[in-house]
Scaffold this active site. Structure first.
Site, mmCIF file in Angstrom:
data_model
loop_
_atom_site.group_PDB
_atom_site.id
_atom_site.type_symbol
_atom_site.label_atom_id
_atom_site.label_comp_id
_atom_site.label_asym_id
_atom_site.label_seq_id
_atom_site.Cartn_x
_atom_site.Cartn_y
_atom_site.Cartn_z
ATOM 1 N N ARG A 1 0.870 -1.179 0.000
ATOM 2 C CA ARG A 1 0.000 0.000 0.000
ATOM 3 C C ARG A 1 0.903 1.223 0.000
ATOM 4 O O ARG A 1 2.100 1.135 0.109
ATOM 5 C CB ARG A 1 -1.034 -0.009 1.145
ATOM 6 C CG ARG A 1 -0.707 -0.679 2.418
ATOM 7 C CD ARG A 1 0.288 0.008 3.306
ATOM 8 N NE ARG A 1 0.058 1.434 3.380
ATOM 9 C CZ ARG A 1 1.016 2.312 3.618
ATOM 10 N NH1 ARG A 1 2.276 1.926 3.780
ATOM 11 N NH2 ARG A 1 0.758 3.608 3.694
ATOM 12 N N GLY A 2 0.245 2.390 -0.132
ATOM 13 C CA GLY A 2 1.018 3.622 -0.280
ATOM 14 C C GLY A 2 1.160 3.904 -1.770
ATOM 15 O O GLY A 2 1.552 3.027 -2.551
ATOM 16 N N ALA A 3 0.828 5.154 -2.156
ATOM 17 C CA ALA A 3 0.694 5.459 -3.586
ATOM 18 C C ALA A 3 1.922 5.104 -4.447
ATOM 19 O O ALA A 3 1.775 4.421 -5.470
ATOM 20 C CB ALA A 3 0.322 6.929 -3.748
ATOM 21 N N ARG B 1 -7.651 -0.424 -6.824
ATOM 22 C CA ARG B 1 -7.889 0.697 -5.899
ATOM 23 C C ARG B 1 -8.030 1.986 -6.729
ATOM 24 O O ARG B 1 -7.215 2.226 -7.613
ATOM 25 C CB ARG B 1 -6.738 0.817 -4.885
ATOM 26 C CG ARG B 1 -6.584 -0.423 -4.000
ATOM 27 C CD ARG B 1 -5.655 -0.166 -2.833
ATOM 28 N NE ARG B 1 -6.265 0.692 -1.830
ATOM 29 C CZ ARG B 1 -5.593 1.242 -0.816
ATOM 30 N NH1 ARG B 1 -4.293 1.025 -0.686
ATOM 31 N NH2 ARG B 1 -6.207 2.018 0.069
ATOM 32 N N ASP C 1 -1.996 10.751 -2.232
ATOM 33 C CA ASP C 1 -2.414 9.706 -3.178
ATOM 34 C C ASP C 1 -2.745 10.273 -4.544
ATOM 35 O O ASP C 1 -2.672 9.591 -5.558
ATOM 36 C CB ASP C 1 -3.607 8.935 -2.620
ATOM 37 C CG ASP C 1 -3.144 8.054 -1.474
ATOM 38 O OD1 ASP C 1 -3.037 8.567 -0.347
ATOM 39 O OD2 ASP C 1 -2.814 6.882 -1.738
HETATM 40 O O1 MRU Z 1 -4.594 3.168 2.029
HETATM 41 P P1 MRU Z 1 -3.110 3.352 1.940
HETATM 42 O O2 MRU Z 1 -2.364 2.805 3.110
HETATM 43 O O3 MRU Z 1 -2.563 2.894 0.611
HETATM 44 O O4 MRU Z 1 -2.949 4.937 1.984
HETATM 45 C C1 MRU Z 1 -1.661 5.480 1.998
HETATM 46 C C2 MRU Z 1 -1.644 6.938 2.128
HETATM 47 O O5 MRU Z 1 -2.663 7.595 2.229
HETATM 48 C C3 MRU Z 1 -0.310 7.597 2.048
HETATM 49 O O6 MRU Z 1 -0.251 8.722 2.848
HETATM 50 C C4 MRU Z 1 -0.055 7.994 0.579
HETATM 51 O O7 MRU Z 1 -0.274 6.922 -0.268
HETATM 52 C C5 MRU Z 1 1.298 8.513 0.372
HETATM 53 S S1 MRU Z 1 2.503 7.269 0.529
HETATM 54 C C6 MRU Z 1 4.013 7.884 0.142
#
Ligand code: MRU
Length: 351
Positions: A45-47, A88, A238
Protein backbone atom coordinates in the site's frame (compact mmCIF):
# COMPACT_ATOMS: atom_id res chain seq x y z
CA UNK A 1 16.61 -0.59 3.50
CA UNK A 2 13.26 -2.32 4.09
CA UNK A 3 12.39 -4.42 1.00
CA UNK A 4 8.75 -3.32 0.49
CA UNK A 5 8.60 -5.12 -2.85
CA UNK A 6 11.18 -6.80 -5.02
CA UNK A 7 11.36 -8.29 -8.51
CA UNK A 8 12.73 -11.83 -8.23
CA UNK A 9 13.24 -14.47 -10.96
CA UNK A 10 10.33 -16.37 -9.33
CA UNK A 11 7.87 -13.45 -9.18
CA UNK A 12 7.26 -10.19 -7.31
CA UNK A 13 7.93 -10.51 -3.61
CA UNK A 14 5.93 -8.28 -1.25
CA UNK A 15 6.49 -7.61 2.44
CA UNK A 16 3.04 -8.37 3.91
CA UNK A 17 2.09 -5.04 5.47
CA UNK A 18 -1.14 -6.43 6.91
CA UNK A 19 0.96 -8.54 9.28
CA UNK A 20 3.27 -5.78 10.55
CA UNK A 21 4.49 -4.97 13.12
CA UNK A 22 4.22 -8.40 14.72
CA UNK A 23 5.26 -10.59 11.77
CA UNK A 24 7.77 -9.92 8.98
CA UNK A 25 6.49 -12.23 6.27
CA UNK A 26 6.47 -12.08 2.49
CA UNK A 27 3.94 -12.92 -0.22
CA UNK A 28 5.28 -14.02 -3.62
CA UNK A 29 3.02 -13.09 -6.55
CA UNK A 30 3.75 -15.28 -9.53
CA UNK A 31 1.20 -13.82 -11.95
CA UNK A 32 -0.59 -10.51 -12.56
CA UNK A 33 -3.81 -11.65 -10.89
CA UNK A 34 -1.91 -12.28 -7.67
CA UNK A 35 -0.29 -8.84 -7.94
CA UNK A 36 -3.79 -7.34 -8.27
CA UNK A 37 -4.93 -9.20 -5.15
CA UNK A 38 -1.86 -8.03 -3.21
CA UNK A 39 -2.70 -4.40 -4.10
CA UNK A 40 -6.44 -4.75 -3.37
CA UNK A 41 -5.85 -6.46 -0.01
CA UNK A 42 -3.28 -3.81 0.96
CA UNK A 43 -0.45 -6.31 1.40
CA UNK A 44 1.36 -3.54 -0.45
CA UNK A 45 0.00 0.00 0.00
CA UNK A 46 1.02 3.62 -0.28
CA UNK A 47 0.69 5.46 -3.59
CA UNK A 48 4.27 5.21 -4.95
CA UNK A 49 4.59 1.53 -3.95
CA UNK A 50 1.21 0.81 -5.57
CA UNK A 51 2.39 2.53 -8.77
CA UNK A 52 5.54 0.44 -9.09
CA UNK A 53 3.63 -2.71 -8.06
CA UNK A 54 1.13 -2.08 -10.86
CA UNK A 55 4.02 -1.66 -13.33
CA UNK A 56 5.50 -4.93 -12.09
CA UNK A 57 2.06 -6.56 -12.40
CA UNK A 58 1.91 -5.44 -16.03
CA UNK A 59 5.45 -6.67 -16.63
CA UNK A 60 4.91 -10.09 -15.04
CA UNK A 61 1.63 -10.47 -16.96
CA UNK A 62 3.35 -9.78 -20.27
CA UNK A 63 6.46 -11.78 -19.38
CA UNK A 64 4.48 -14.89 -18.40
CA UNK A 65 2.02 -14.69 -21.29
CA UNK A 66 1.90 -17.73 -23.58
CA UNK A 67 0.57 -15.67 -26.51
CA UNK A 68 2.47 -16.42 -29.71
CA UNK A 69 1.22 -13.52 -31.85
CA UNK A 70 1.16 -9.76 -31.24
CA UNK A 71 -2.64 -9.44 -31.70
CA UNK A 72 -3.19 -12.13 -29.05
CA UNK A 73 -0.69 -10.49 -26.69
CA UNK A 74 -2.28 -7.07 -27.24
CA UNK A 75 -5.65 -8.47 -26.15
CA UNK A 76 -4.05 -9.93 -23.06
CA UNK A 77 -2.30 -6.65 -22.21
CA UNK A 78 -5.69 -4.90 -22.21
CA UNK A 79 -7.05 -7.50 -19.78
CA UNK A 80 -4.00 -7.27 -17.50
CA UNK A 81 -4.29 -3.46 -17.42
CA UNK A 82 -8.04 -3.64 -16.67
CA UNK A 83 -7.55 -6.14 -13.84
CA UNK A 84 -4.86 -4.01 -12.18
CA UNK A 85 -6.81 -0.76 -12.72
CA UNK A 86 -9.80 -2.17 -10.83
CA UNK A 87 -7.89 -2.73 -7.59
CA UNK A 88 -7.89 0.70 -5.90
CA UNK A 89 -9.30 3.94 -7.34
CA UNK A 90 -7.69 6.86 -5.50
CA UNK A 91 -3.89 6.73 -5.87
CA UNK A 92 -3.23 8.02 -9.38
CA UNK A 93 0.19 6.33 -9.26
CA UNK A 94 -1.59 3.02 -9.92
CA UNK A 95 -2.82 4.25 -13.31
CA UNK A 96 0.52 5.93 -14.01
CA UNK A 97 2.34 2.61 -13.36
CA UNK A 98 -0.02 0.71 -15.67
CA UNK A 99 0.30 3.36 -18.40
CA UNK A 100 4.10 3.48 -18.30
CA UNK A 101 4.28 -0.21 -19.22
CA UNK A 102 1.25 -0.19 -21.55
CA UNK A 103 2.68 2.76 -23.54
CA UNK A 104 6.03 1.01 -23.90
CA UNK A 105 4.21 -2.12 -25.07
CA UNK A 106 2.19 -0.14 -27.64
CA UNK A 107 5.35 1.53 -28.98
CA UNK A 108 7.21 -1.77 -29.35
CA UNK A 109 4.23 -3.64 -30.80
CA UNK A 110 3.74 -0.85 -33.38
CA UNK A 111 7.29 -1.57 -34.58
CA UNK A 112 6.55 -5.32 -34.83
CA UNK A 113 9.15 -6.07 -32.17
CA UNK A 114 9.69 -9.76 -31.36
CA UNK A 115 7.64 -10.92 -28.36
CA UNK A 116 10.78 -12.09 -26.53
CA UNK A 117 12.28 -8.60 -26.91
CA UNK A 118 9.07 -6.95 -25.70
CA UNK A 119 9.14 -9.18 -22.63
CA UNK A 120 12.70 -8.19 -21.71
CA UNK A 121 11.98 -4.51 -22.35
CA UNK A 122 8.89 -4.31 -20.10
CA UNK A 123 10.57 -6.20 -17.27
CA UNK A 124 13.63 -3.92 -17.52
CA UNK A 125 11.37 -0.84 -17.49
CA UNK A 126 9.42 -1.98 -14.40
CA UNK A 127 12.71 -2.67 -12.59
CA UNK A 128 14.01 0.77 -13.59
CA UNK A 129 10.84 2.36 -12.19
CA UNK A 130 11.67 0.72 -8.85
CA UNK A 131 15.13 2.35 -8.80
CA UNK A 132 13.71 5.67 -9.97
CA UNK A 133 11.17 5.66 -7.15
CA UNK A 134 13.92 5.36 -4.54
CA UNK A 135 15.91 8.11 -6.31
CA UNK A 136 12.79 10.35 -6.32
CA UNK A 137 12.37 9.83 -2.56
CA UNK A 138 16.01 10.83 -1.97
CA UNK A 139 15.49 13.95 -4.12
CA UNK A 140 12.34 14.88 -2.16
CA UNK A 141 14.47 14.55 0.96
CA UNK A 142 17.14 16.83 -0.48
CA UNK A 143 14.57 19.48 -1.49
CA UNK A 144 12.47 19.30 1.66
CA UNK A 145 14.91 18.78 4.53
CA UNK A 146 15.57 22.48 5.16
CA UNK A 147 11.82 23.15 5.53
CA UNK A 148 11.69 21.08 8.72
CA UNK A 149 12.70 22.61 12.06
CA UNK A 150 16.36 22.38 13.16
CA UNK A 151 14.99 21.05 16.41
CA UNK A 152 11.43 20.04 17.22
CA UNK A 153 8.58 17.60 16.76
CA UNK A 154 7.00 16.78 13.42
CA UNK A 155 3.55 15.20 13.12
CA UNK A 156 2.77 12.75 10.34
CA UNK A 157 -0.44 10.96 9.41
CA UNK A 158 -0.71 7.45 7.91
CA UNK A 159 2.50 5.94 6.49
CA UNK A 160 4.35 7.78 3.75
CA UNK A 161 7.60 6.01 4.42
CA UNK A 162 9.86 3.31 3.03
CA UNK A 163 6.89 0.95 3.29
CA UNK A 164 4.74 3.18 1.07
CA UNK A 165 7.44 3.53 -1.58
CA UNK A 166 10.20 1.33 -2.95
CA UNK A 167 12.41 2.65 -0.15
CA UNK A 168 13.32 5.72 1.97
CA UNK A 169 9.84 7.26 1.78
CA UNK A 170 8.27 10.54 0.71
CA UNK A 171 7.14 12.36 3.88
CA UNK A 172 9.30 10.12 6.08
CA UNK A 173 12.09 10.47 3.50
CA UNK A 174 12.09 14.23 4.11
CA UNK A 175 12.27 13.56 7.86
CA UNK A 176 15.13 11.07 7.30
CA UNK A 177 16.98 13.58 5.10
CA UNK A 178 16.60 16.35 7.71
CA UNK A 179 17.96 14.06 10.43
CA UNK A 180 20.87 13.02 8.16
CA UNK A 181 21.64 16.76 7.83
CA UNK A 182 21.81 17.22 11.60
CA UNK A 183 18.25 18.27 12.51
CA UNK A 184 17.08 16.98 15.88
CA UNK A 185 13.59 15.75 15.08
CA UNK A 186 11.13 13.72 17.08
CA UNK A 187 8.12 12.27 15.27
CA UNK A 188 4.52 12.10 16.39
CA UNK A 189 2.77 9.39 14.36
CA UNK A 190 -1.04 9.57 14.24
CA UNK A 191 -2.30 6.02 14.68
CA UNK A 192 -4.54 6.50 11.59
CA UNK A 193 -7.81 4.67 12.20
CA UNK A 194 -9.11 2.31 10.97
CA UNK A 195 -6.20 0.53 9.22
CA UNK A 196 -3.59 1.85 11.69
CA UNK A 197 -0.87 2.64 9.16
CA UNK A 198 0.64 5.12 11.65
CA UNK A 199 0.57 2.90 14.73
CA UNK A 200 1.62 -0.27 12.92
CA UNK A 201 3.83 0.86 10.01
CA UNK A 202 5.22 4.36 10.60
CA UNK A 203 6.15 3.49 14.18
CA UNK A 204 7.73 0.19 13.02
CA UNK A 205 9.91 1.63 10.30
CA UNK A 206 11.01 4.74 12.23
CA UNK A 207 11.94 2.64 15.25
CA UNK A 208 14.03 0.42 12.97
CA UNK A 209 15.98 3.59 12.05
CA UNK A 210 16.21 4.72 15.70
CA UNK A 211 14.18 7.87 14.97
CA UNK A 212 12.43 8.98 18.19
CA UNK A 213 8.75 8.20 17.62
CA UNK A 214 5.60 8.58 19.68
CA UNK A 215 2.25 7.17 18.55
CA UNK A 216 -0.82 9.37 19.09
CA UNK A 217 -4.48 8.48 18.82
CA UNK A 218 -5.92 10.53 15.96
CA UNK A 219 -7.91 12.73 18.33
CA UNK A 220 -4.87 13.94 20.29
CA UNK A 221 -3.14 16.20 17.76
CA UNK A 222 -5.32 19.27 18.42
CA UNK A 223 -4.48 19.38 22.08
CA UNK A 224 -0.75 18.84 21.48
CA UNK A 225 -0.72 21.63 18.88
CA UNK A 226 -2.39 23.98 21.36
CA UNK A 227 0.34 23.13 23.87
CA UNK A 228 3.01 24.13 21.31
CA UNK A 229 4.35 20.58 21.06
CA UNK A 230 4.19 20.25 17.25
CA UNK A 231 6.41 22.44 15.02
CA UNK A 232 5.50 21.06 11.58
CA UNK A 233 3.24 18.53 9.86
CA UNK A 234 4.34 16.45 6.87
CA UNK A 235 2.24 13.88 5.00
CA UNK A 236 2.25 12.03 1.69
CA UNK A 237 -0.44 12.11 -1.02
CA UNK A 238 -2.41 9.71 -3.18
CA UNK A 239 -3.42 12.22 -5.82
CA UNK A 240 -2.79 15.94 -6.22
CA UNK A 241 -5.15 17.82 -8.51
CA UNK A 242 -3.99 20.53 -10.92
CA UNK A 243 -5.02 23.25 -8.42
CA UNK A 244 -2.98 21.69 -5.56
CA UNK A 245 -5.88 20.00 -3.70
CA UNK A 246 -4.44 16.89 -2.02
CA UNK A 247 -6.14 13.51 -1.59
CA UNK A 248 -4.50 11.55 1.21
CA UNK A 249 -5.42 9.12 3.98
CA UNK A 250 -8.69 9.86 5.76
CA UNK A 251 -8.03 12.29 8.60
CA UNK A 252 -5.43 14.36 6.75
CA UNK A 253 -7.94 17.17 6.09
CA UNK A 254 -8.64 17.57 9.79
CA UNK A 255 -4.93 17.69 10.60
CA UNK A 256 -4.42 20.38 7.94
CA UNK A 257 -7.18 22.57 9.39
CA UNK A 258 -5.71 22.16 12.87
CA UNK A 259 -2.26 23.10 11.59
CA UNK A 260 -3.58 26.29 9.99
CA UNK A 261 -5.44 27.29 13.16
CA UNK A 262 -2.23 26.86 15.18
CA UNK A 263 0.07 28.53 12.61
CA UNK A 264 1.99 25.30 12.02
CA UNK A 265 3.34 24.62 8.50
CA UNK A 266 1.61 21.75 6.70
CA UNK A 267 3.80 20.07 4.05
CA UNK A 268 2.95 17.41 1.49
CA UNK A 269 5.72 15.27 -0.02
CA UNK A 270 4.94 13.29 -3.17
CA UNK A 271 6.64 12.17 -6.36
CA UNK A 272 5.57 13.82 -9.62
CA UNK A 273 3.66 10.63 -10.54
CA UNK A 274 1.13 11.61 -7.83
CA UNK A 275 0.21 14.81 -9.68
CA UNK A 276 -2.91 14.45 -11.79
CA UNK A 277 -2.96 17.44 -14.12
CA UNK A 278 -6.06 16.04 -15.87
CA UNK A 279 -8.09 16.51 -12.67
CA UNK A 280 -8.85 20.20 -12.15
CA UNK A 281 -9.69 20.07 -8.43
CA UNK A 282 -10.04 17.74 -5.49
CA UNK A 283 -13.82 17.29 -5.72
CA UNK A 284 -13.28 15.19 -8.87
CA UNK A 285 -10.88 12.74 -7.19
CA UNK A 286 -12.52 9.30 -6.71
CA UNK A 287 -12.48 8.30 -3.05
CA UNK A 288 -12.18 4.60 -2.23
CA UNK A 289 -14.84 3.24 0.12
CA UNK A 290 -13.57 0.19 2.00
CA UNK A 291 -15.19 -2.71 3.82
CA UNK A 292 -17.19 -1.77 6.95
CA UNK A 293 -15.41 -4.58 8.80
CA UNK A 294 -12.26 -2.44 9.01
CA UNK A 295 -14.29 -0.15 11.31
CA UNK A 296 -16.52 -2.64 13.09
CA UNK A 297 -13.71 -5.02 14.04
CA UNK A 298 -10.33 -4.64 15.69
CA UNK A 299 -7.95 -7.61 15.62
CA UNK A 300 -10.86 -9.89 14.72
CA UNK A 301 -12.95 -8.64 17.67
CA UNK A 302 -16.26 -6.89 17.01
CA UNK A 303 -16.30 -3.36 18.48
CA UNK A 304 -19.71 -2.07 17.36
CA UNK A 305 -23.30 -3.27 17.81
CA UNK A 306 -24.64 -5.70 15.23
CA UNK A 307 -26.14 -3.97 12.21
CA UNK A 308 -25.00 -0.40 12.98
CA UNK A 309 -24.41 1.77 9.87
CA UNK A 310 -20.76 2.39 9.05
CA UNK A 311 -18.84 4.93 6.94
CA UNK A 312 -15.37 3.94 5.75
CA UNK A 313 -13.95 6.34 3.15
CA UNK A 314 -10.23 5.55 2.88
CA UNK A 315 -9.17 9.06 1.81
CA UNK A 316 -10.14 12.71 2.10
CA UNK A 317 -9.24 15.85 0.19
CA UNK A 318 -7.32 18.73 1.74
CA UNK A 319 -7.98 21.97 -0.17
CA UNK A 320 -4.81 23.62 -1.50
CA UNK A 321 -5.29 26.66 0.76
CA UNK A 322 -4.19 24.58 3.76
CA UNK A 323 -0.98 23.34 2.12
CA UNK A 324 2.16 25.37 2.91
CA UNK A 325 4.24 23.62 0.22
CA UNK A 326 4.32 20.47 -1.90
CA UNK A 327 7.73 18.80 -2.00
CA UNK A 328 8.45 16.79 -5.17
CA UNK A 329 11.62 15.29 -6.64
CA UNK A 330 11.63 18.18 -9.14
CA UNK A 331 11.53 20.88 -6.46
CA UNK A 332 9.23 22.58 -3.97
CA UNK A 333 5.87 23.95 -5.13
CA UNK A 334 4.09 26.82 -3.38
CA UNK A 335 0.75 28.62 -3.91
CA UNK A 336 -0.79 29.52 -6.25
CA UNK A 337 -0.45 25.85 -7.18
CA UNK A 338 -2.21 26.08 -10.53
CA UNK A 339 0.68 28.29 -11.67
CA UNK A 340 3.58 26.60 -9.89
CA UNK A 341 2.50 23.09 -10.96
CA UNK A 342 2.07 24.16 -14.59
CA UNK A 343 5.38 26.03 -14.60
CA UNK A 344 7.35 23.09 -13.15
CA UNK A 345 5.65 20.69 -15.54
CA UNK A 346 6.60 22.85 -18.56
CA UNK A 347 10.13 23.46 -17.30
CA UNK A 348 10.81 19.72 -17.03
CA UNK A 349 9.26 19.01 -20.46
CA UNK A 350 11.63 21.51 -22.07
CA UNK A 351 14.74 20.13 -20.34
O1 MRU B 1 -4.59 3.17 2.03
P1 MRU B 1 -3.11 3.35 1.94
O2 MRU B 1 -2.36 2.80 3.11
O3 MRU B 1 -2.56 2.89 0.61
O4 MRU B 1 -2.95 4.94 1.98
C1 MRU B 1 -1.66 5.48 2.00
C2 MRU B 1 -1.64 6.94 2.13
O5 MRU B 1 -2.66 7.60 2.23
C3 MRU B 1 -0.31 7.60 2.05
O6 MRU B 1 -0.25 8.72 2.85
C4 MRU B 1 -0.05 7.99 0.58
O7 MRU B 1 -0.27 6.92 -0.27
C5 MRU B 1 1.30 8.51 0.37
S1 MRU B 1 2.50 7.27 0.53
C6 MRU B 1 4.01 7.88 0.14
Amino acid sequence: MIPTLEWLPTGVNFLDQTKLPLEETYVLATDYKQVATVIRDMIVRGAPAIGVSAAMGMAIGIDRSIATTLPALTEEVALIAKTLAETRPTAVNLFWGIDEIRNLYIQLAAKDTAISEIKSAVVAKARRMYDEDIAACKQMGAHGASLLPKEGTVLTHCNAGALATCGYGSALGVIRAAIERGHKIDVFADETRPFLQGARLTAWELMKDNIPTTVLCDNMAASLMRQGRIQAVIVGADRIAANGDVANKIGTYGVAILAKEHNIPFYVAAPWSTLDLATAHGDSIPIEQRDAREVTHSNGKQMTPNGVAIENPAFDVTPAKYVTAIITERGVLTAPYNNSIRAMSKQTESE
